[in-house]
Design a protein around this motif. Structure first.
Motif, PDB file in Angstrom:
ATOM      1  N   ALA A  99     -13.805  -2.010   1.507  1.00  0.00           N
ATOM      2  CA  ALA A  99     -12.905  -0.850   1.508  1.00  0.00           C
ATOM      3  C   ALA A  99     -13.528   0.306   2.279  1.00  0.00           C
ATOM      4  N   PHE A 100     -14.822   0.484   2.130  1.00  0.00           N
ATOM      5  CA  PHE A 100     -15.533   1.536   2.867  1.00  0.00           C
ATOM      6  C   PHE A 100     -15.461   1.284   4.370  1.00  0.00           C
ATOM      7  N   LEU A 101     -15.677   0.046   4.780  1.00  0.00           N
ATOM      8  CA  LEU A 101     -15.588  -0.287   6.208  1.00  0.00           C
ATOM      9  C   LEU A 101     -14.170  -0.105   6.731  1.00  0.00           C
ATOM     10  N   LEU A 102     -13.181  -0.500   5.947  1.00  0.00           N
ATOM     11  CA  LEU A 102     -11.783  -0.297   6.347  1.00  0.00           C
ATOM     12  C   LEU A 102     -11.464   1.187   6.501  1.00  0.00           C
ATOM     13  N   GLN A 103     -12.025   1.984   5.612  1.00  0.00           N
ATOM     14  CA  GLN A 103     -11.820   3.425   5.696  1.00  0.00           C
ATOM     15  C   GLN A 103     -12.352   3.964   7.021  1.00  0.00           C
ATOM     16  N   ILE A 104     -13.511   3.507   7.434  1.00  0.00           N
ATOM     17  CA  ILE A 104     -14.095   3.935   8.706  1.00  0.00           C
ATOM     18  C   ILE A 104     -13.222   3.479   9.869  1.00  0.00           C
ATOM     19  N   VAL A 105     -12.793   2.222   9.826  1.00  0.00           N
ATOM     20  CA  VAL A 105     -11.964   1.687  10.912  1.00  0.00           C
ATOM     21  C   VAL A 105     -10.652   2.463  11.027  1.00  0.00           C
ATOM     22  N   PHE A 106      -9.952   2.651   9.899  1.00  0.00           N
ATOM     23  CA  PHE A 106      -8.678   3.346   9.942  1.00  0.00           C
ATOM     24  C   PHE A 106      -8.831   4.804  10.380  1.00  0.00           C
ATOM     25  N   ARG A 107      -9.847   5.473   9.871  1.00  0.00           N
ATOM     26  CA  ARG A 107      -9.987   6.899  10.153  1.00  0.00           C
ATOM     27  C   ARG A 107     -10.490   7.157  11.568  1.00  0.00           C
ATOM     28  N   TRP A 114      -5.963   5.076   0.207  1.00  0.00           N
ATOM     29  CA  TRP A 114      -6.201   4.004  -0.762  1.00  0.00           C
ATOM     30  C   TRP A 114      -7.608   3.436  -0.651  1.00  0.00           C
ATOM     31  N   THR A 115      -8.210   3.464   0.532  1.00  0.00           N
ATOM     32  CA  THR A 115      -9.569   2.927   0.673  1.00  0.00           C
ATOM     33  C   THR A 115     -10.571   3.784  -0.083  1.00  0.00           C
ATOM     34  N   ASN A 116     -10.386   5.091  -0.031  1.00  0.00           N
ATOM     35  CA  ASN A 116     -11.267   5.976  -0.795  1.00  0.00           C
ATOM     36  C   ASN A 116     -11.059   5.779  -2.288  1.00  0.00           C
ATOM     37  N   GLU A 117      -9.815   5.639  -2.693  1.00  0.00           N
ATOM     38  CA  GLU A 117      -9.502   5.470  -4.106  1.00  0.00           C
ATOM     39  C   GLU A 117     -10.082   4.163  -4.659  1.00  0.00           C
ATOM     40  N   ILE A 118      -9.941   3.090  -3.910  1.00  0.00           N
ATOM     41  CA  ILE A 118     -10.474   1.804  -4.382  1.00  0.00           C
ATOM     42  C   ILE A 118     -11.994   1.849  -4.441  1.00  0.00           C
ATOM     43  N   SER A 119     -12.625   2.568  -3.518  1.00  0.00           N
ATOM     44  CA  SER A 119     -14.087   2.713  -3.554  1.00  0.00           C
ATOM     45  C   SER A 119     -14.536   3.456  -4.808  1.00  0.00           C
ATOM     46  N   VAL A 120     -13.834   4.515  -5.152  1.00  0.00           N
ATOM     47  CA  VAL A 120     -14.188   5.295  -6.343  1.00  0.00           C
ATOM     48  C   VAL A 120     -13.964   4.468  -7.608  1.00  0.00           C
ATOM     49  N   VAL A 121     -12.825   3.793  -7.680  1.00  0.00           N
ATOM     50  CA  VAL A 121     -12.529   2.959  -8.856  1.00  0.00           C
ATOM     51  C   VAL A 121     -13.575   1.857  -9.007  1.00  0.00           C
ATOM     52  N   LEU A 122     -13.885   1.200  -7.907  1.00  0.00           N
ATOM     53  CA  LEU A 122     -14.884   0.127  -7.976  1.00  0.00           C
ATOM     54  C   LEU A 122     -16.258   0.671  -8.322  1.00  0.00           C
ATOM     55  N   TRP A 123     -16.600   1.851  -7.851  1.00  0.00           N
ATOM     56  CA  TRP A 123     -17.908   2.436  -8.189  1.00  0.00           C
ATOM     57  C   TRP A 123     -18.007   2.680  -9.691  1.00  0.00           C
ATOM     58  N   ILE A 124     -16.952   3.217 -10.294  1.00  0.00           N
ATOM     59  CA  ILE A 124     -16.944   3.437 -11.745  1.00  0.00           C
ATOM     60  C   ILE A 124     -17.143   2.109 -12.466  1.00  0.00           C
ATOM     61  N   TRP A 125     -16.400   1.096 -12.041  1.00  0.00           N
ATOM     62  CA  TRP A 125     -16.501  -0.209 -12.693  1.00  0.00           C
ATOM     63  C   TRP A 125     -17.854  -0.865 -12.452  1.00  0.00           C
ATOM     64  N   ILE A 126     -18.403  -0.732 -11.263  1.00  0.00           N
ATOM     65  CA  ILE A 126     -19.716  -1.328 -10.958  1.00  0.00           C
ATOM     66  C   ILE A 126     -20.788  -0.720 -11.859  1.00  0.00           C
ATOM     67  N   VAL A 132      -0.535   7.886 -19.438  1.00  0.00           N
ATOM     68  CA  VAL A 132       0.507   8.715 -18.832  1.00  0.00           C
ATOM     69  C   VAL A 132       0.172   9.124 -17.398  1.00  0.00           C
ATOM     70  N   GLU A 133      -1.090   8.975 -16.996  1.00  0.00           N
ATOM     71  CA  GLU A 133      -1.516   9.349 -15.648  1.00  0.00           C
ATOM     72  C   GLU A 133      -1.760   8.099 -14.802  1.00  0.00           C
ATOM     73  N   ARG A 134      -1.548   8.241 -13.503  1.00  0.00           N
ATOM     74  CA  ARG A 134      -1.787   7.141 -12.565  1.00  0.00           C
ATOM     75  C   ARG A 134      -2.549   7.676 -11.352  1.00  0.00           C
ATOM     76  N   THR A 135      -3.270   6.777 -10.692  1.00  0.00           N
ATOM     77  CA  THR A 135      -3.976   7.188  -9.482  1.00  0.00           C
ATOM     78  C   THR A 135      -2.965   7.486  -8.379  1.00  0.00           C
ATOM     79  N   ALA A 136      -3.385   8.278  -7.415  1.00  0.00           N
ATOM     80  CA  ALA A 136      -2.467   8.786  -6.394  1.00  0.00           C
ATOM     81  C   ALA A 136      -1.956   7.709  -5.436  1.00  0.00           C
ATOM     82  N   TYR A 137      -2.815   6.827  -4.973  1.00  0.00           N
ATOM     83  CA  TYR A 137      -2.417   5.871  -3.935  1.00  0.00           C
ATOM     84  C   TYR A 137      -2.092   4.486  -4.489  1.00  0.00           C
ATOM     85  N   LEU A 138      -2.943   3.983  -5.337  1.00  0.00           N
ATOM     86  CA  LEU A 138      -2.776   2.609  -5.824  1.00  0.00           C
ATOM     87  C   LEU A 138      -1.926   2.512  -7.084  1.00  0.00           C
TER      88      LEU A 138
END
Length: 170
Positions: free
Chosen positions: A28-36, A45-57, A117-123
């Motif tokens: 996801a981090f590499l995709l973020q670099i490619v897209f940006r 969504w790439t930033n969001e998935i990175s943050v979510v995965l970091w919390i879980w890791i 009641v809350e959801r993430t912004a992109y995913l």
């Protein structure tokens, strides 16, 4: 023996899950670099998935993969103490951890379930699902320290820290 082999197998699978999450986060981090920077199409969504995965890791790893001797701690006094003092210090620490996590657990459950009641912004991931790993982490810590306290109380004293054996856990 059979329980030990099951534990080893489960530990290896937990390491596999942790490695898969790390690979997904890196992708996801590499995709973020490619897209940006290459496609000039910033996506969130790439930033969001990175943050979510970091919390879980971090929480999944601390709950199921990191062993007690691999934990980072300030242990100058602990390392200098004898076996009886080490046992007493460990038991006091374990009792404090179990008590504090145990006392806070009902409030944590209430908060995590309230976050549906809350959801993430992109995913569009519900926050109760996202933060459910914290409940798993707290339960794992409580069980781990109850088990370690039992071993310390009725088994041998916790090992003295040997800086020559410190390493990456390998």
């Amino acid at each position: 023996m059979r329980l030990a082999s099951l534990g080893s197998w489960l530990y290896a699978r937990a390491e596999n899950v942790l490695a898969a999450m790390l690979v997904a986060m890196f992708a996801a981090f590499l995709l973020q670099i490619v897209f940006r920077y290459l496609l000039n199409l910033p996506v969130g969504w790439t930033n969001e998935i990175s943050v979510v995965l970091w919390i879980w890791i971090v929480l999944f790893g601390a709950a199921f993969v990191v062993r007690e001797e691999e934990e980072i701690r300030f242990d100058l006094i602990y390392a200098a103490a004898g076996p009886t003092a080490r046992r007493a210090m460990f038991l006091v620490s374990a009792a404090a951890l179990v008590a504090l996590y145990g006392i806070s657990f009902p409030a944590v459950v209430d908060y995590v379930t309230f976050m549906k009641v809350e959801r993430t912004a992109y995913l569009d991931i519900r926050f109760d699902w996202l933060f459910s790993i914290y409940l798993v982490f707290v339960m794992a810590v409580i069980v781990r320290y109850l088990w370690l306290a039992w071993q310390s109380l009725f088994g041998s004293a916790p090992d003295e820290f040997d800086p020559a054996k410190a390493g990456s856990g390998v």
